[in-house]
Write a protein that holds these residues in place. Structure first.
Motif, PDB file in Angstrom:
ATOM      1  N   ARG A  31       0.807  -1.224   0.000  1.00 31.15           N
ATOM      2  CA  ARG A  31       0.000   0.000   0.000  1.00 31.15           C
ATOM      3  C   ARG A  31       0.839   1.273   0.000  1.00 31.15           C
ATOM      4  O   ARG A  31       0.324   2.364  -0.196  1.00 31.15           O
ATOM      5  N   ASP A  40      -3.565  -5.944   0.390  1.00 33.53           N
ATOM      6  CA  ASP A  40      -4.065  -5.806   1.752  1.00 33.53           C
ATOM      7  C   ASP A  40      -3.371  -4.643   2.444  1.00 33.53           C
ATOM      8  O   ASP A  40      -2.440  -4.053   1.921  1.00 33.53           O
ATOM      9  N   ASP A  42      -1.099  -3.655   5.367  1.00 35.64           N
ATOM     10  CA  ASP A  42      -0.131  -4.218   6.314  1.00 35.64           C
ATOM     11  C   ASP A  42       0.192  -3.174   7.366  1.00 35.64           C
ATOM     12  O   ASP A  42       0.680  -2.088   7.036  1.00 35.64           O
ATOM     13  N   ARG A  61      -8.539  -5.401  15.850  1.00 31.52           N
ATOM     14  CA  ARG A  61      -9.112  -5.949  14.616  1.00 31.52           C
ATOM     15  C   ARG A  61     -10.629  -5.757  14.570  1.00 31.52           C
ATOM     16  O   ARG A  61     -11.184  -5.425  13.516  1.00 31.52           O
ATOM     17  N   TRP A  65     -12.533  -3.616  11.795  1.00 31.05           N
ATOM     18  CA  TRP A  65     -13.537  -4.286  10.972  1.00 31.05           C
ATOM     19  C   TRP A  65     -14.844  -3.500  11.001  1.00 31.05           C
ATOM     20  O   TRP A  65     -15.491  -3.326   9.972  1.00 31.05           O
ATOM     21  N   GLU A  70     -15.120  -4.963   5.522  1.00 35.43           N
ATOM     22  CA  GLU A  70     -14.416  -6.239   5.429  1.00 35.43           C
ATOM     23  C   GLU A  70     -13.071  -6.107   4.729  1.00 35.43           C
ATOM     24  O   GLU A  70     -12.624  -7.024   4.049  1.00 35.43           O
ATOM     25  N   GLU A  71     -12.430  -4.994   4.882  1.00 38.31           N
ATOM     26  CA  GLU A  71     -11.123  -4.761   4.257  1.00 38.31           C
ATOM     27  C   GLU A  71     -10.090  -5.747   4.822  1.00 38.31           C
ATOM     28  O   GLU A  71     -10.064  -6.005   6.024  1.00 38.31           O
ATOM     29  N   GLN A  72      -9.251  -6.278   3.955  1.00 34.99           N
ATOM     30  CA  GLN A  72      -8.204  -7.208   4.380  1.00 34.99           C
ATOM     31  C   GLN A  72      -7.083  -6.445   5.066  1.00 34.99           C
ATOM     32  O   GLN A  72      -6.465  -5.573   4.462  1.00 34.99           O
ATOM     33  N   VAL A  73      -6.824  -6.761   6.334  1.00 33.41           N
ATOM     34  CA  VAL A  73      -5.792  -6.089   7.112  1.00 33.41           C
ATOM     35  C   VAL A  73      -4.903  -7.143   7.767  1.00 33.41           C
ATOM     36  O   VAL A  73      -5.400  -8.078   8.393  1.00 33.41           O
ATOM     37  N   ASP A  74      -3.592  -6.986   7.591  1.00 36.12           N
ATOM     38  CA  ASP A  74      -2.619  -7.827   8.279  1.00 36.12           C
ATOM     39  C   ASP A  74      -1.977  -6.978   9.362  1.00 36.12           C
ATOM     40  O   ASP A  74      -1.557  -5.848   9.098  1.00 36.12           O
TER      41      ASP A  74
END
Length: 98
Positions: A31, A40, A42, A61, A65, A70-74
């Motif tokens: 990103r 995603d 990070d 988290r 959320w 529902e965004e992908q987050v690590d």
């Protein structure tokens, strides 16, 4: 950096609420590259040892959320003062503090 102001505000707010005001959150990974698409989010969070645990990470988290759908987050959490892992070193070297 490919994050909207809304996303940045949500990440900062969730970080403060879950880990406390002294926590530092960094964006790293794909990103940061404006020429890429997708990917995603990070995040590296440096927090006081008392809050750098699974319970606080789960709370973070959930807050994210709720804010970002529902965004992908690590997420990588590091205890301040602990021996840095390779991912901690990479995130601190290449990441951007939000």
């Amino acid at each position: 950096m490919r994050l909207s102001p809304r996303y940045i505000d949500a990440i900062r707010s969730a970080t403060r609420e879950a880990f406390g005001a002294s926590a530092i959150v960094r964006l790293f990974g794909s990103r940061l590259d404006d020429t890429r698409r997708g990917g995603d989010i990070d995040l590296h969070i440096e927090a006081d040892p008392a809050s750098a645990d699974l319970e606080h990470e789960v709370r973070f988290r959930v807050l994210l959320w709720r804010s970002l759908d529902e965004e992908q987050v690590d997420v990588v959490v590091a205890a301040r003062g602990a021996e840095p892992r390779w991912i901690d070193r990479a995130a601190c070297r290449e990441g951007v503090v939000l």
